[in-house]
Structures are given as structure tokens and as C-alpha cells.
Motif scaffolding. Structure first.
Motif: not given
Length: 489
Positions: A244-245, A248-249
Motif C-alpha cells: 500500500k505504501e 501511495r508514494r
């Protein structure tokens, strides 16, 4: 990735099943030409590794059938995503290089093609350059995360625009320009059309343009199945947070084939979309239907997609099909020095009406036929080679009026001029050709044809027919033009 049973026997059985699917999908003749001599070497991670006995076959299969082969494997091995075809020498395939070695070697195996729709073109290997590195982050447990492979041939320069896709083309270029300048214009952008009309090409082109202008940009291009693979793998390995990270970056997220997104992966996409839009990060999505028809997505996600810029791509008209065939033929001419007569280009553009990928494939087939048999590229060769691409048409009775319309349009001579008494060369020759076609394609008698052509007598019609017959013998290109007319009825 590993086959269900790692034994050699299991691999042989898998390959038998895949070959059977391919034969059913492409037909006996195409299978015998391009697939019969392929062998399965191994399955590693998401890579299908095949071998072929000649470099030409390696290149041809890699460039034109990667999607179809990987799709055939997915029935048994769902995580299959890429294809590599290497040369088999003395019964043994060339060893598959590690990624680092592939990147460092200019003589490595053919470029890997992702299992996403690709516009196959007869581009030379020199034109296929290494794709920019678009993803640089990793998941928690050290599992490398990467986007789907980018096809280096799919750039804005290689895209052929026309009335059906000019809005999508303009929007894509604007998105790329804005992203390069750290701006966001329309967000999200949602492109939709039936298969083979250029959605994947535009997403690839955006990624290329931005990555080349600013290599520091974090760009992720993912097909829906690749998105699901990453998400499911992350959940299984308890690294979902890292996944997820990672998403989202990103600065620019491009999701292709959205219609295939299912289950919890669709829910996760919804969360990711919301986060990226809130952070003013550019999102571009492509699918085969409008957002409202994607029932596997939550209503809120469909609403957010609909609230952005929705760009449809229409079915190609005759002018755009002709332009695509012209561009692909020019690429083939530059590489092989072959000649595509205008009559052949016209025939392909009129006969192959399904989608752009089939137009690319049509040119590729003609290139292969010329290279393998030495036969000149002519309308009869195109008719024979492209038979399975051409939509079956109901036979209809040819009318003289139809012939007048076709000849008038082709030679840019008004219909009333063809029927007049004018004797200038720019009118006489098209008129003679029209009379010849009327005799060849209809059951009308010579006197009847003469009456339909401004009240001429039967001797004038007979003279025209014999004149055109002689011109066909002396002028190969005219012969192909007339051959084209007979197929446009």
C-alpha cells in the motif's frame, strides 16, 4: 512461479495443454507456421521461457504473439505475466540471463514483452530500446515490487491519431506534459474502448514521455492482473502495508485493463485511488467499458472515476485505418526494403475492420509472407494471407451504380463526368476501367452497359474492355488497383 508439479512430465503435460489452446485459438495453419517448433524450457517467477530454432522465429513470436501465449498459460498458471523466447542451438536453448546481466548485455535474449495488449509492428530490433526504469521501491520483506513491463514501441511518436482517437491522444499528451511540470490537470482520467483501439498504447506513451523527461519521477504502470498479483502476494507474505505504501508514494499511476480487477484487489484499488486523488497525484485508468459498467467496483469508486475526465475511443474509420496501415508499411519498408503498393494498403484498410491490432498484424503477416516465400506483396497475396482477419461479408449483387461510385471516388472524377462525352485522359481512363468492371462483375450485356454510360454503343464498351485488359498486362500496379476494385463490391 512454478508449475503445479515441478517434474519434467508435468511440464510436458502443461505444454501440451497450452499448445492445444493455441492451435484452437489461431487455427491449424498459423499454429504450424509460428508455434509448432516452440518448446517450453522453464517457468520462473512470472516468466514463461520458450525456445525456438531460428532468430527470426524468436523475434517474430516475441513481437507478435507474447500476449496470446501468456494468456494460454494463465489457464494453468494464473501468475504468468511475461514471455521470453530464446534461440535453441543444437537442441538446447540459450541460458536465460539474470536481470542484471540482461540489462548489461546488448546481445541478450529478445526484449521481454508484458502480457498486455500491444500494437505489434514490424519494427526492427534496433528500434526496440530498453524501457525506462519506472519503479524503484521495494516491499517490506525484501520482495521487489515492480510495474508491468512497458513496451518501448508504444510512444506518442508511433501513435497514429485520427478522428476516432484524437481527443484521447490530446488528453494523454496533456497529462504527460503536466506530470513533467509537477502539475495535475484532469484527475482521474478514464479511457475506454473495445479491444485494440490504442488505450494501452497511450498509457505506455505517457509513462515513456514522463520518465524520459524526468527520471526521478516515481511512475507505476500496472495491468489489473498484475495489480491483483501484487496485492494477493503481499497479503500472503504479510507485507500488505508495504504494498500500500509503495502505491501511495507514486507520482503517476497508470492502471490498464481495469475490467479484470476483482475481489479484494478492487477494494484496495478504491482505497489507493482515494488516497492518490486526495494527495493530488495523477491517476490514469483504461478499461473496455465506461466506469458505470464496472460492477466489480464499489459504487463510490465508480463515482470517483466518472467524476474525472472520461474519454471514449471510437471504432476506427477508413481514413484512420489507412493511416495506420501506411505507417506500419513504412516501418517495414525501412527495415526490409520491400514495397507495399497503394492498392494493397487500400485493400487492408478496407478489409480488416476489427481493430488496430489486427491492422498491425496484417502488415506483419504480409512482411512474413514476403520474407519467407519471396512472393511480391500484392492484393491476391493479401487476400490469401489475411483470410482469417477479414470479416465475412454477405455476397451481394454488384450494380453498375456501385462501380461508378467506387471508381469516381478512387480517381476523384465526378460521376457525371464518367457518363459525359469528355475525352480528356483524366476522364477517359477511369471511364474505361468502370466499363471493364461492369463487364467483369455484372451480368449486363455490352449494349446495356453502353446505355448506362451515357448512351454509348456496344463497340465502345468492347473497345474499353480490351483496352483495360491490355493495360493490366503492361502495368502491374494498375492490375492491382483493378484487383482491389473487384474486392470492394
Amino acid at each position: 512461479m512454478a508449475s503445479p508439479d515441478s517434474s519434467l512430465e508435468a511440464q510436458r503435460e502443461l505444454w501440451k495443454r497450452v499448445r492445444a489452446r493455441l492451435k484452437t485459438a489461431v487455427g491449424e495453419d498459423v499454429f504450424a507456421s509460428w508455434f509448432a517448433r516452440l518448446e517450453l524450457e522453464e517457468l520462473v517467477d512470472d516468466m514463461v521461457h520458450l525456445s525456438a530454432p531460428t532468430r527470426f522465429l524468436c523475434s517474430w513470436v516475441q513481437s507478435n504473439y507474447a500476449d496470446r501465449i501468456v494468456e494460454a498459460f494463465r489457464h494453468d498458471v494464473p501468475e504468468a505475466a511475461r514471455l521470453q523466447v530464446t534461440l535453441r542451438v543444437n537442441g538446447q536453448a540459450r541460458p536465460r540471463l539474470a536481470p542484471a546481466a540482461e540489462a548489461a548485455s546488448e546481445t541478450s535474449a529478445p526484449t521481454e514483452i508484458a502480457a498486455t495488449p500491444a500494437a505489434a509492428s514490424p519494427a526492427s530490433s534496433a528500434m526496440v530500446q530498453a524501457a525506462p526504469r519506472l519503479v524503484r521501491d521495494s516491499a517490506k520483506a525484501g520482495d521487489a515490487l515492480s510495474g508491468s513491463a512497458i513496451d518501448p514501441r508504444m510512444t506518442f511518436d508511433s501513435f497514429v491519431a485520427g478522428s476516432a482517437n484524437e481527443m484521447a491522444f490530446g488528453v494523454a499528451k496533456q497529462i504527460a506534459s503536466a506530470a513533467i511540470n509537477n502539475a495535475v490537470t484532469f484527475n482521474p482520467v478514464y479511457m475506454h474502448s473495445t479491444v485494440g483501439l490504442g488505450k494501452s498504447h497511450l498509457l505506455n506513451a505517457i509513462a515513456h514521455a514522463v520518465a524520459e523527461a524526468d527520471p526521478t519521477k516515481n511512475i507505476v504502470y500496472l495491468t489489473a492482473d498484475h495489480f491483483m498479483y501484487h496485492f494477493i502476494t503481499a497479503v500472503q507474505r504479510q507485507s500488505a502495508l508495504g504494498f500500500k505504501e509503495w502505491l501511495r508514494r507514486v507520482d503517476l499511476l497508470l492502471i490498464d485493463d481495469m475490467q479484470f480487477l476483482q475481489g479484494k484487489s478492487a477494494t484496495e484499488f478504491g482505497h489507493t485511488l482515494g488516497t492518490l486523488l486526495t494527495g493530488a497525484k495523477q491517476v490514469v485508468v483504461a478499461a473496455d467499458a465506461p466506469p458505470r459498467d464496472l460492477e466489480m467496483l464499489d459504487e463510490r469508486v465508480r463515482s470517483r472515476l466518472s467524476g474525472g475526465l472520461v474519454v471514449p475511443i471510437s471504432t476506427f474509420d477508413i481514413d484512420l485505418r489507412r493511416a495506420i496501415v501506411q505507417r506500419r508499411s513504412e516501418q517495414a519498408t525501412a527495415r526490409f526494403g520491400m514495397h507495399f503498393p497503394p492498392a494493397v494498403l487500400d485493400y487492408v484498410a478496407r478489409a480488416v475492420v476489427s481493430h488496430g491490432r489486427d491492422l498491425d498484424g496484417a502488415v506483419n503477416r504480409l512482411v512474413a509472407a514476403n520474407q519467407l516465400t519471396g512472393e511480391l506483396i500484392t492484393v491476391p497475396l493479401a487476400e490469401k494471407t489475411l483470410a482469417d482477419l477479414i470479416r465475412a461479408r454477405d455476397a451481394k449483387r454488384v450494380r453498375i451504380e456501385d462501380i461508378l461510385k467506387i471508381v469516381s471516388r478512387h480517381y476523384k472524377v465526378p460521376r457525371n463526368e464518367l457518363l459525359s462525352a469528355r475525352r480528356s485522359r483524366d476522364v477517359v481512363r477511369p471511364r474505361q476501367i468502370a466499363m471493364y468492371l461492369a463487364k467483369a462483375l455484372t451480368s449486363r450485356s455490352l449494349p446495356e452497359i453502353g446505355r448506362r454510360f451515357g448512351g454509348r454503343d456496344h463497340t465502345t464498351v468492347l473497345h474499353s474492355v480490351r483496352k483495360v485488359e491490355q493495360m493490366i498486362k503492361d502495368d502491374l500496379e494498375l492490375g492491382q488497383e483493378i484487383e482491389l476494385f473487384t474486392r470492394m463490391r
